[in-house]
Design a protein around this motif. Structure first.
Motif, PDB file in Angstrom:
ATOM      1  N   LEU A 198      -1.362   2.456 -10.598  1.00 51.54           N
ATOM      2  CA  LEU A 198      -0.925   3.103  -9.364  1.00 51.54           C
ATOM      3  C   LEU A 198      -1.316   2.278  -8.140  1.00 51.54           C
ATOM      4  CD1 LEU A 198       0.369   5.519  -7.968  1.00 51.54           C
ATOM      5  CD2 LEU A 198      -1.860   6.663  -8.022  1.00 51.54           C
ATOM      6  N   ILE A 199      -2.503   1.698  -8.180  1.00 50.08           N
ATOM      7  CA  ILE A 199      -2.972   0.883  -7.054  1.00 50.08           C
ATOM      8  C   ILE A 199      -2.052  -0.324  -6.865  1.00 50.08           C
ATOM      9  CG2 ILE A 199      -4.876  -0.514  -6.157  1.00 50.08           C
ATOM     10  CD1 ILE A 199      -5.470   2.450  -6.182  1.00 50.08           C
ATOM     11  N   LYS A 200      -1.666  -0.940  -7.973  1.00 48.46           N
ATOM     12  CA  LYS A 200      -0.793  -2.119  -7.883  1.00 48.46           C
ATOM     13  C   LYS A 200       0.563  -1.748  -7.287  1.00 48.46           C
ATOM     14  CE  LYS A 200      -3.037  -4.370 -11.820  1.00 48.46           C
ATOM     15  NZ  LYS A 200      -2.880  -4.856 -13.206  1.00 48.46           N
ATOM     16  N   GLN A 201       1.008  -0.523  -7.535  1.00 48.81           N
ATOM     17  CA  GLN A 201       2.289  -0.083  -6.979  1.00 48.81           C
ATOM     18  C   GLN A 201       2.198   0.164  -5.473  1.00 48.81           C
ATOM     19  OE1 GLN A 201       3.518   3.369  -9.206  1.00 48.81           O
ATOM     20  NE2 GLN A 201       3.164   2.358 -11.175  1.00 48.81           N
ATOM     21  N   ILE A 202       0.996   0.492  -4.997  1.00 47.41           N
ATOM     22  CA  ILE A 202       0.815   0.844  -3.586  1.00 47.41           C
ATOM     23  C   ILE A 202       0.570  -0.379  -2.714  1.00 47.41           C
ATOM     24  CG2 ILE A 202      -0.666   2.147  -1.988  1.00 47.41           C
ATOM     25  CD1 ILE A 202      -1.131   4.138  -4.249  1.00 47.41           C
ATOM     26  N   ILE A 203      -0.016  -1.447  -3.298  1.00 44.79           N
ATOM     27  CA  ILE A 203      -0.263  -2.669  -2.524  1.00 44.79           C
ATOM     28  C   ILE A 203       1.072  -3.262  -2.074  1.00 44.79           C
ATOM     29  CG2 ILE A 203      -1.165  -5.031  -2.638  1.00 44.79           C
ATOM     30  CD1 ILE A 203      -3.299  -4.031  -4.547  1.00 44.79           C
ATOM     31  N   HIS A 204       1.125  -3.723  -0.851  1.00 52.29           N
ATOM     32  CA  HIS A 204       2.353  -4.278  -0.284  1.00 52.29           C
ATOM     33  C   HIS A 204       2.863  -5.412  -1.179  1.00 52.29           C
ATOM     34  CE1 HIS A 204       5.137  -6.112   2.565  1.00 52.29           C
ATOM     35  NE2 HIS A 204       4.998  -5.044   3.346  1.00 52.29           N
ATOM     36  N   PRO A 205       4.157  -5.389  -1.519  1.00 51.71           N
ATOM     37  CA  PRO A 205       4.689  -6.395  -2.456  1.00 51.71           C
ATOM     38  C   PRO A 205       4.489  -7.838  -1.986  1.00 51.71           C
ATOM     39  CG  PRO A 205       6.467  -5.139  -1.381  1.00 51.71           C
ATOM     40  CD  PRO A 205       5.197  -4.422  -1.100  1.00 51.71           C
ATOM     41  N   ASN A 232       0.898   0.138   1.260  1.00 53.39           N
ATOM     42  CA  ASN A 232       1.921   1.111   1.671  1.00 53.39           C
ATOM     43  C   ASN A 232       1.379   2.516   1.428  1.00 53.39           C
ATOM     44  OD1 ASN A 232       3.993  -0.718   2.450  1.00 53.39           O
ATOM     45  ND2 ASN A 232       4.417  -1.115   0.296  1.00 53.39           N
ATOM     46  N   HIS A 233       0.587   2.995   2.379  1.00 58.79           N
ATOM     47  CA  HIS A 233      -0.048   4.304   2.219  1.00 58.79           C
ATOM     48  C   HIS A 233       1.020   5.402   2.303  1.00 58.79           C
ATOM     49  CE1 HIS A 233      -2.780   7.667   2.924  1.00 58.79           C
ATOM     50  NE2 HIS A 233      -3.754   6.873   2.501  1.00 58.79           N
ATOM     51  N   PRO A 234       0.971   6.390   1.390  1.00 58.72           N
ATOM     52  CA  PRO A 234       2.028   7.417   1.370  1.00 58.72           C
ATOM     53  C   PRO A 234       2.105   8.274   2.623  1.00 58.72           C
ATOM     54  CG  PRO A 234       0.231   7.972  -0.131  1.00 58.72           C
ATOM     55  CD  PRO A 234      -0.006   6.575   0.303  1.00 58.72           C
ATOM     56  N   LYS A 236       0.107   7.335   5.795  1.00 54.51           N
ATOM     57  CA  LYS A 236      -0.185   6.549   6.995  1.00 54.51           C
ATOM     58  C   LYS A 236       0.842   5.453   7.252  1.00 54.51           C
ATOM     59  CE  LYS A 236      -5.245   6.927   6.553  1.00 54.51           C
ATOM     60  NZ  LYS A 236      -6.484   6.130   6.410  1.00 54.51           N
ATOM     61  N   GLY A 237       1.636   5.130   6.245  1.00 50.94           N
ATOM     62  CA  GLY A 237       2.509   3.984   6.375  1.00 50.94           C
ATOM     63  C   GLY A 237       1.757   2.717   5.998  1.00 50.94           C
ATOM     64  N   VAL A 238       2.162   1.587   6.544  1.00 51.28           N
ATOM     65  CA  VAL A 238       1.511   0.315   6.215  1.00 51.28           C
ATOM     66  C   VAL A 238       0.172   0.220   6.931  1.00 51.28           C
ATOM     67  CG1 VAL A 238       1.672  -2.202   6.329  1.00 51.28           C
ATOM     68  CG2 VAL A 238       3.716  -0.840   5.839  1.00 51.28           C
ATOM     69  N   ILE A 239      -0.892   0.004   6.149  1.00 46.58           N
ATOM     70  CA  ILE A 239      -2.227  -0.192   6.723  1.00 46.58           C
ATOM     71  C   ILE A 239      -2.811  -1.482   6.166  1.00 46.58           C
ATOM     72  CG2 ILE A 239      -2.634   2.291   6.949  1.00 46.58           C
ATOM     73  CD1 ILE A 239      -4.521   2.083   4.527  1.00 46.58           C
ATOM     74  N   TRP A 240      -3.814  -1.993   6.855  1.00 44.30           N
ATOM     75  CA  TRP A 240      -4.537  -3.187   6.391  1.00 44.30           C
ATOM     76  C   TRP A 240      -5.838  -2.757   5.740  1.00 44.30           C
ATOM     77  CZ3 TRP A 240      -2.963  -8.230   6.331  1.00 44.30           C
ATOM     78  CH2 TRP A 240      -1.801  -8.537   7.056  1.00 44.30           C
ATOM     79  N   VAL A 241      -6.135  -3.353   4.583  1.00 44.36           N
ATOM     80  CA  VAL A 241      -7.338  -3.003   3.815  1.00 44.36           C
ATOM     81  C   VAL A 241      -8.145  -4.268   3.560  1.00 44.36           C
ATOM     82  CG1 VAL A 241      -8.202  -2.157   1.597  1.00 44.36           C
ATOM     83  CG2 VAL A 241      -6.303  -0.984   2.719  1.00 44.36           C
ATOM     84  N   GLU A 242      -9.461  -4.141   3.711  1.00 49.02           N
ATOM     85  CA  GLU A 242     -10.359  -5.241   3.344  1.00 49.02           C
ATOM     86  C   GLU A 242     -11.206  -4.794   2.165  1.00 49.02           C
ATOM     87  OE1 GLU A 242     -13.525  -8.380   5.337  1.00 49.02           O
ATOM     88  OE2 GLU A 242     -13.245  -6.406   6.265  1.00 49.02           O
ATOM     89  N   GLY A 243     -11.188  -5.578   1.082  1.00 47.24           N
ATOM     90  CA  GLY A 243     -11.959  -5.244  -0.113  1.00 47.24           C
ATOM     91  C   GLY A 243     -12.960  -6.328  -0.451  1.00 47.24           C
TER      92      GLY A 243
END
Length: 560
Positions: A198-205, A232-234, A236-243
């Protein structure tokens, strides 16, 4: 080992080798219960589990169990018993809490089975054991407490804490994820507990391959993982994430990462904004300087250097006053700082000087910058060199407000000055006065010598009148042969009369060189603010009236 009363009879009736059962059960508490009558038999270990001797509990019955069992556990026990009686379960098994003699709760594993049934198929005698599992229960509670504490701690962090595993079969999943996973990926911890798909599906392509490649590199090299990517947050829309996470290789061939991810959208946008502002700072044609609250200059842009002629190195750490041309009074700067401190912004025109000493006008805007505590951290000043605009404005002011012959203020320019004096005097309680001067018999000069000589006389009279005044006094020509003198801060009639008398003599002295049938002289009228008027119109009317009275006297004179 002692048993409560009735043991021998029950042993004979059931044909059970109770002793053998006890040996098989170890330290278990034994109970026998007649489901139909409530008759109950316990061994001493049953009593010992809850801190009593068997003798202390006598007489015993099913009520003994009910009185020591936790009331919240009894409904579950009854449910499981009924299921066993109906044949839904081979054995009755239930965990229940019991009240210890010392007041605390112990936990037992209550196991039993019906041993005999009556002729109607109803359960009769039931045999069971109590096994003390308090130690295990307390450890489980401690683990639950620590887990809840960890969950609470991680849930209060701004991002989400996780454990991520890729097993030897390349299956990825999150055994642990704090509740903040929803803020990052819009899913729950349970959604990704068994699979990370699911996480891989949510990360921006556009970022997915880079993220997957970096995880693989971290797995192979066992190096720390760190990426900034879009999701691609369901909601919030597109957000930036730092991991960020660190890998550990396990003996079973899997790799485990323990890490942390957070939403850095605002930070990324802020960095983009900073880059944009930096570009503006560098390329704008406006001069910009940044100061501390003291103030000391901490930065300037290239346009500042170009306009002022000062290099950045020459002004860093200096007070901006090094630029001042000192052409504004102290009150100007006091009001500027008052407004800046009260509103955080000031805008206006100011005269500064270049490195060469050349004075020039600026249109300056100063804005205060505040820290997280609401205190001023910096001031930013942005300015334009408005020399050309001021030159044009001054030229226009001269054309509109200046008498073209004498270069004195005309009627319009005088009205502006009187309006300003009246306004400030009303607000600040100041006084001022004006003298209306009218030339008598001036027309004779034009008629006798021509208009050119008349203009020359007007120029000489203007010069002589100016000599009688202070630098801050104002002289205006409002008509062909009419002048008005404004005397700021003076409102004493006798002083005004002295000045008017000097002006009258000065006019007569110049006019002697122009021999006319009747000599040129001057009549004057005086008006004091606020006694004689509250505005320009009233003051001029009063002074004009006084001047006219004097003119009538002059006409009545033989010299007329």
């Amino acid at each position: 080992m002692a048993f409560s009363e009735g043991y021998d009879a029950i042993k004979s009736q059931l044909g059970l080798d109770i002793a053998q059962l006890i040996l098989d059960s170890g330290d278990a508490g034994i109970w026998l219960w007649n489901v139909q009558t409530g008759e109950t038999i316990f061994n001493d270990k049953w009593a010992d589990i809850i801190g009593y001797s068997l003798q202390e509990l006598l007489p015993v019955s099913i009520e003994t169990w009910l009185s020591f069992a936790h009331p919240d556990d009894l409904p579950k026990s009854e449910q499981l018993l009924n299921a066993h009686f109906k044949g839904d379960s081979e054995r009755y098994i239930c965990e229940a809490r019991m009240k210890h003699k010392q007041g605390h709760w112990v936990k037992v594993l209550d196991k039993g089975q019906v041993q005999s049934w009556d002729e109607n198929g109803n359960p009769e005698w039931m045999l069971g054991v109590h096994i003390d599992i308090t130690e295990q229960w307390l450890k489980e509670r401690e683990i639950e407490f620590l887990h809840a504490k960890l969950q609470k701690f991680t849930d209060n962090l701004p991002g989400f804490v996780y454990q991520y595993i890729v097993d030897k079969n390349d299956q990825a999943y999150f055994p642990f994820a704090s509740s903040k996973v929803f803020d990052i990926y819009g899913c729950t911890a349970d959604d990704i507990k068994k699979s990370a798909d699911l996480i891989k599906q949510i990360i921006h392509p556009d970022d997915l391959k880079r993220v997957i490649d970096s995880i693989e590199k971290s797995r192979v090299e066992l190096s720390d993982w760190h990426e900034v990517y879009r999701v691609n947050h369901p909601t919030k829309g597109v957000i930036w994430v730092e991991g960020k996470s660190s890998p550990i290789a396990r003996a079973n061939g899997s790799v485990e990462w323990n890490g942390y991810s957070e939403d850095v959208t605002e930070e990324v946008k802020s960095n983009e904004k900073i880059q944009l502002l930096t570009a503006v700072f560098t390329t704008t044609s406006r001069g910009i300087l940044i100061t501390t609250p003291e103030p000391k200059i901490v930065d300037v842009n290239p346009a500042f250097e170009q306009i002022t002629g000062f290099s950045k190195e020459e002004v860093l750490g200096k007070n901006p006053s090094i630029l001042s041309a000192k052409q504004q009074p102290k009150e100007f700067f006091e009001k500027m700082w008052e407004r800046l401190l009260n509103t955080g912004r000031w805008q206006g025109e100011i005269w500064n000087k270049r490195k060469t000493g050349e004075v020039f006008p600026e249109l300056l805007t100063i804005d205060a910058m505040y820290d997280e505590h609401g205190k001023v951290s910096h001031y930013i000043g942005a300015f334009d060199d408005i020399s050309k605009a001021v030159e044009k404005r001054q030229l226009l002011d001269e054309l509109v407000n200046q008498d073209p012959l004498t270069k004195l203020l005309n009627r319009r320019g005088l009205d502006i000055q009187l309006h300003s004096f009246s306004h400030h005097a009303a607000n600040e309680g100041n006084q001022f006065s004006l003298i209306y001067v009218d030339l008598d018999n001036f027309k004779l000069v034009n008629d006798t010598f021509g208009h050119e000589q008349g203009d020359n006389l007007l120029l000489e009279i203007s010069e002589q009148l100016s000599l009688q005044l202070r630098d801050k006094d104002i002289l205006a020509r409002i008509g062909g042969d009419e002048f008005v003198i404004v005397l700021p801060t003076l409102a004493k009639l006798s002083v005004c009369q002295d000045i008017a008398g000097r002006c009258q003599k000065a006019v007569e002295g110049v006019a002697k060189r122009y021999a006319t049938k009747v000599p040129v002289s001057a009549s004057f009228g005086i008006a004091l603010y606020p006694e004689d008027g509250k505005n320009a119109k009233e003051l001029l009317a009063t002074a004009d009236e006084q001047m006219y009275k004097m003119k009538l006297k002059h006409k009545a004179s033989p010299l007329g």
